[in-house]
Design a protein around this motif. Structure first.
Motif, PDB file in Angstrom:
ATOM      1  N   GLU A 278      26.201  -9.831  -0.079  1.00  0.00           N
ATOM      2  CA  GLU A 278      25.995 -10.249  -1.470  1.00  0.00           C
ATOM      3  C   GLU A 278      26.937 -11.387  -1.854  1.00  0.00           C
ATOM      4  N   GLU A 279      28.208 -11.257  -1.472  1.00  0.00           N
ATOM      5  CA  GLU A 279      29.183 -12.315  -1.781  1.00  0.00           C
ATOM      6  C   GLU A 279      28.774 -13.603  -1.085  1.00  0.00           C
ATOM      7  N   TRP A 280      28.445 -13.464   0.178  1.00  0.00           N
ATOM      8  CA  TRP A 280      28.106 -14.630   0.985  1.00  0.00           C
ATOM      9  C   TRP A 280      26.889 -15.343   0.399  1.00  0.00           C
ATOM     10  N   SER A 281      25.864 -14.551   0.041  1.00  0.00           N
ATOM     11  CA  SER A 281      24.626 -15.139  -0.500  1.00  0.00           C
ATOM     12  C   SER A 281      24.901 -15.841  -1.816  1.00  0.00           C
ATOM     13  N   ALA A 282      25.789 -15.270  -2.637  1.00  0.00           N
ATOM     14  CA  ALA A 282      26.109 -15.896  -3.917  1.00  0.00           C
ATOM     15  C   ALA A 282      26.827 -17.224  -3.665  1.00  0.00           C
ATOM     16  N   LEU A 283      27.743 -17.223  -2.703  1.00  0.00           N
ATOM     17  CA  LEU A 283      28.522 -18.416  -2.391  1.00  0.00           C
ATOM     18  C   LEU A 283      27.636 -19.584  -1.937  1.00  0.00           C
ATOM     19  N   TYR A 284      26.610 -19.262  -1.160  1.00  0.00           N
ATOM     20  CA  TYR A 284      25.762 -20.319  -0.602  1.00  0.00           C
ATOM     21  C   TYR A 284      24.475 -20.538  -1.417  1.00  0.00           C
ATOM     22  N   GLY A 285      24.352 -19.802  -2.515  1.00  0.00           N
ATOM     23  CA  GLY A 285      23.181 -19.979  -3.382  1.00  0.00           C
ATOM     24  C   GLY A 285      21.920 -19.299  -2.889  1.00  0.00           C
ATOM     25  N   LEU A 286      22.033 -18.430  -1.875  1.00  0.00           N
ATOM     26  CA  LEU A 286      20.838 -17.748  -1.366  1.00  0.00           C
ATOM     27  C   LEU A 286      20.357 -16.689  -2.357  1.00  0.00           C
ATOM     28  N   SER A 287      21.301 -16.104  -3.087  1.00  0.00           N
ATOM     29  CA  SER A 287      20.940 -14.970  -3.955  1.00  0.00           C
ATOM     30  C   SER A 287      20.001 -15.379  -5.092  1.00  0.00           C
ATOM     31  N   THR A 288      19.966 -16.671  -5.429  1.00  0.00           N
ATOM     32  CA  THR A 288      19.079 -17.074  -6.519  1.00  0.00           C
ATOM     33  C   THR A 288      17.754 -17.647  -5.998  1.00  0.00           C
ATOM     34  N   CYS A 289      17.574 -17.596  -4.691  1.00  0.00           N
ATOM     35  CA  CYS A 289      16.325 -18.114  -4.103  1.00  0.00           C
ATOM     36  C   CYS A 289      15.286 -16.990  -4.116  1.00  0.00           C
ATOM     37  N   GLU A 290      14.254 -17.148  -4.945  1.00  0.00           N
ATOM     38  CA  GLU A 290      13.281 -16.055  -5.112  1.00  0.00           C
ATOM     39  C   GLU A 290      12.348 -15.922  -3.919  1.00  0.00           C
ATOM     40  N   ASP A 291      12.332 -16.963  -3.123  1.00  0.00           N
ATOM     41  CA  ASP A 291      11.373 -17.051  -2.028  1.00  0.00           C
ATOM     42  C   ASP A 291      11.982 -16.572  -0.703  1.00  0.00           C
ATOM     43  N   LEU A 292      13.044 -15.790  -0.785  1.00  0.00           N
ATOM     44  CA  LEU A 292      13.814 -15.446   0.425  1.00  0.00           C
ATOM     45  C   LEU A 292      13.738 -13.955   0.768  1.00  0.00           C
ATOM     46  N   SER A 293      13.453 -13.666   2.039  1.00  0.00           N
ATOM     47  CA  SER A 293      13.546 -12.287   2.536  1.00  0.00           C
ATOM     48  C   SER A 293      14.671 -12.259   3.557  1.00  0.00           C
ATOM     49  N   ILE A 294      15.520 -11.247   3.462  1.00  0.00           N
ATOM     50  CA  ILE A 294      16.585 -11.126   4.470  1.00  0.00           C
ATOM     51  C   ILE A 294      16.237  -9.977   5.412  1.00  0.00           C
ATOM     52  N   HIS A 295      16.341 -10.259   6.713  1.00  0.00           N
ATOM     53  CA  HIS A 295      16.045  -9.249   7.723  1.00  0.00           C
ATOM     54  C   HIS A 295      17.359  -8.832   8.376  1.00  0.00           C
ATOM     55  N   LEU A 296      17.583  -7.533   8.411  1.00  0.00           N
ATOM     56  CA  LEU A 296      18.838  -7.027   8.952  1.00  0.00           C
ATOM     57  C   LEU A 296      18.642  -6.705  10.436  1.00  0.00           C
ATOM     58  N   VAL A 297      19.449  -7.353  11.277  1.00  0.00           N
ATOM     59  CA  VAL A 297      19.310  -7.184  12.728  1.00  0.00           C
ATOM     60  C   VAL A 297      20.341  -6.163  13.214  1.00  0.00           C
ATOM     61  N   LEU A 298      19.863  -5.076  13.815  1.00  0.00           N
ATOM     62  CA  LEU A 298      20.763  -3.992  14.233  1.00  0.00           C
ATOM     63  C   LEU A 298      20.385  -3.447  15.598  1.00  0.00           C
ATOM     64  N   ASN A 299      21.361  -2.857  16.277  1.00  0.00           N
ATOM     65  CA  ASN A 299      21.106  -2.119  17.532  1.00  0.00           C
ATOM     66  C   ASN A 299      21.081  -0.632  17.193  1.00  0.00           C
ATOM     67  N   PRO A 300      20.334   0.179  17.950  1.00  0.00           N
ATOM     68  CA  PRO A 300      20.273   1.603  17.580  1.00  0.00           C
ATOM     69  C   PRO A 300      21.510   2.389  17.993  1.00  0.00           C
ATOM     70  N   TYR A 301      22.439   1.778  18.721  1.00  0.00           N
ATOM     71  CA  TYR A 301      23.517   2.605  19.263  1.00  0.00           C
ATOM     72  C   TYR A 301      24.874   2.464  18.567  1.00  0.00           C
ATOM     73  N   TYR A 302      24.867   1.969  17.332  1.00  0.00           N
ATOM     74  CA  TYR A 302      26.119   2.030  16.567  1.00  0.00           C
ATOM     75  C   TYR A 302      26.357   3.482  16.148  1.00  0.00           C
ATOM     76  N   SER A 303      27.625   3.812  15.839  1.00  0.00           N
ATOM     77  CA  SER A 303      27.932   5.182  15.402  1.00  0.00           C
ATOM     78  C   SER A 303      27.453   5.383  13.961  1.00  0.00           C
ATOM     79  N   THR A 304      27.355   6.654  13.547  1.00  0.00           N
ATOM     80  CA  THR A 304      26.893   6.974  12.195  1.00  0.00           C
ATOM     81  C   THR A 304      27.770   6.294  11.148  1.00  0.00           C
ATOM     82  N   LYS A 305      29.087   6.367  11.378  1.00  0.00           N
ATOM     83  CA  LYS A 305      30.040   5.745  10.432  1.00  0.00           C
ATOM     84  C   LYS A 305      29.795   4.238  10.330  1.00  0.00           C
TER      85      LYS A 305
END
Ligand SMILES: Nc1nc2c(ncn2[C@@H]2O[C@H](COP(=O)(O)OP(=O)(O)O)[C@@H](O)[C@H]2O)c(=O)[nH]1
Ligand SMILES: [Mg+2]
Length: 356
Positions: A250-277
């Motif tokens: 959220e901070e990063w997007s605000a800093l670069y102006g992404l948060s006000t871009c209505e035409d933007l979808s963010i995709h979260l890239v993850l691996n399945p083997y991180y710990s629960t924490k």
């Protein structure tokens, strides 16, 4: 007033320098993208009213005390409440109340590392009807929205996630897939990752090789510019940096102006083997109104896939793509529900290989 000019590869890096040198009270006077030795970088002029306070020396004890005091209160409280609810629920989860088939399915999902909240939800659903199969319950839990241009109305797609998760490689492979499917597609690859890092070179290389446009986002000016030329493109894919320390999306997007871009979808890239924490941390770090899907990568390196269920339940986000190899070809697929069930119940990767 003390004034100083800071230069760094990106706005984030420049802000880090300012924070370290002038502290949190520094005022930003200007922030622009400039050229230095032929490559772009960020230049910020910052000022502070008086000389910054020298960083205070801390004893070992005070470091521990500070750490304990700073544990975010509500986070600790919430995890305690959650723990207590789960402890109350656990004795109620009597697998013998289910049909033998349902019981086997529940035991299987537990071995696959489905977490307590997911197990409780599935149990409650199955208990209502002994003839109910586990698949419709899972289907109500996991949504899919395949990463294909026709499924997504917006032009801008940003790829976020921890460093090394596979953001750059997923972005490149999905862009090439889209270009192959529709050679007329006007696709732009943009990097906001570190200015001079390896990701930038990879992206530039594939953009040049495949006739895709390439842009760099060093400061919010560059993103504004890209928004102005957005109608030239059908799809703009942005490679975001892995955010260090306490930085949040959220901070990063605000800093670069992404948060006000209505035409933007963010995709979260993850691996399945991180710990629960670690997953809990990522959910906090990467929470955003613009978060639109999860891309699961390194499935070929994982031995359980329950994380896909856990994440779907806690975030409500659909899965958009599945990556199952490091090569350029046959290693990523826009997601389908069948692929996820095959992965979960047969350990079959989208490419057909069976995981041990
Ligand atoms: N085995 C495997 N390796 C992958 C997969 N996706 C990415 N990688 C590798 O993981 C490393 C980090 O990927 P990269 O895209 O640079 O991660 P980023 O830091 O998130 O941009 C690279 O060596 C990739 O080739 C995958 O699905 N399976
Ligand atoms: Mg990268």
């Amino acid at each position: 007033m003390q004034m100083k000019t800071f230069r760094a590869a990106t706005s984030t890096a420049a802000f880090e320098k300012i924070k370290a040198e002038l502290g949190d009270d520094a005022v930003i006077l200007s922030n622009k993208t400039i050229s230095e030795n032929g490559s772009k970088c960020c230049e910020i002029v910052a000022a502070i009213d008086s000389a910054p306070a020298a960083p205070k020396r801390q004893s070992k004890e005070s470091i521990v005390e500070d750490a304990l005091e700073n544990t975010v209160g509500w986070q600790r409280e919430w995890s305690q409440i959650k723990g207590q609810i789960m402890a109350l629920m656990k004795p109620q989860i009597d697998l013998n109340a289910l049909s033998p088939k349902q019981k086997i399915a529940m035991e299987y999902l537990e071995r696959e590392d489905a977490d307590e909240t997911v197990m409780t939800r599935i149990f409650c659903d199955l208990r209502e009807d002994k003839n109910k199969s586990v698949l419709p319950v899972l289907e109500s839990l996991v949504n899919v929205k395949a990463f294909k241009a026709q499924n997504w109305s917006g032009t801008f797609h940003a790829f976020a996630g921890p460093g090394g998760a596979g953001k750059t490689s997923s972005l490149v492979r999905l862009a090439l897939k889209e270009k192959k499917r529709n050679p007329k597609a006007r696709i732009c690859l943009a990097t906001a990752d570190g200015g001079r890092g390896k990701g930038r070179i990879v992206l530039k290389h594939y953009a040049e090789l495949s006739g895709l446009a390439f842009r760099e986002i060093i400061t919010r000016d560059d993103f504004l510019l890209l928004q102005k030329e957005a109608d030239q493109f059908d799809m703009i894919l942005i490679d975001l940096p892995g955010l260090p320390g306490k930085a949040t999306l959220e901070e990063w997007s605000a800093l670069y102006g992404l948060s006000t871009c209505e035409d933007l979808s963010i995709h979260l890239v993850l691996n399945p083997y991180y710990s629960t924490k670690q997953f809990e941390r990522f959910i906090e770090k990467y929470k955003s109104e613009q978060l639109a899907s999860v891309i699961w990568t390194k499935l070929d390196e994982a031995c359980t896939f329950g994380a896909i269920l856990n994440m779907a339940f806690v975030s409500g986000l659909p899965v958009s793509a599945l990556s199952y190899g490091s090569g350029l070809k046959n290693s990523i697929a826009p997601a389908t529900t069948e692929m996820i069930w095959r992965l979960l119940f047969m350990r079959k990767l989208p490419g057909g290989d069976i995981q041990p």
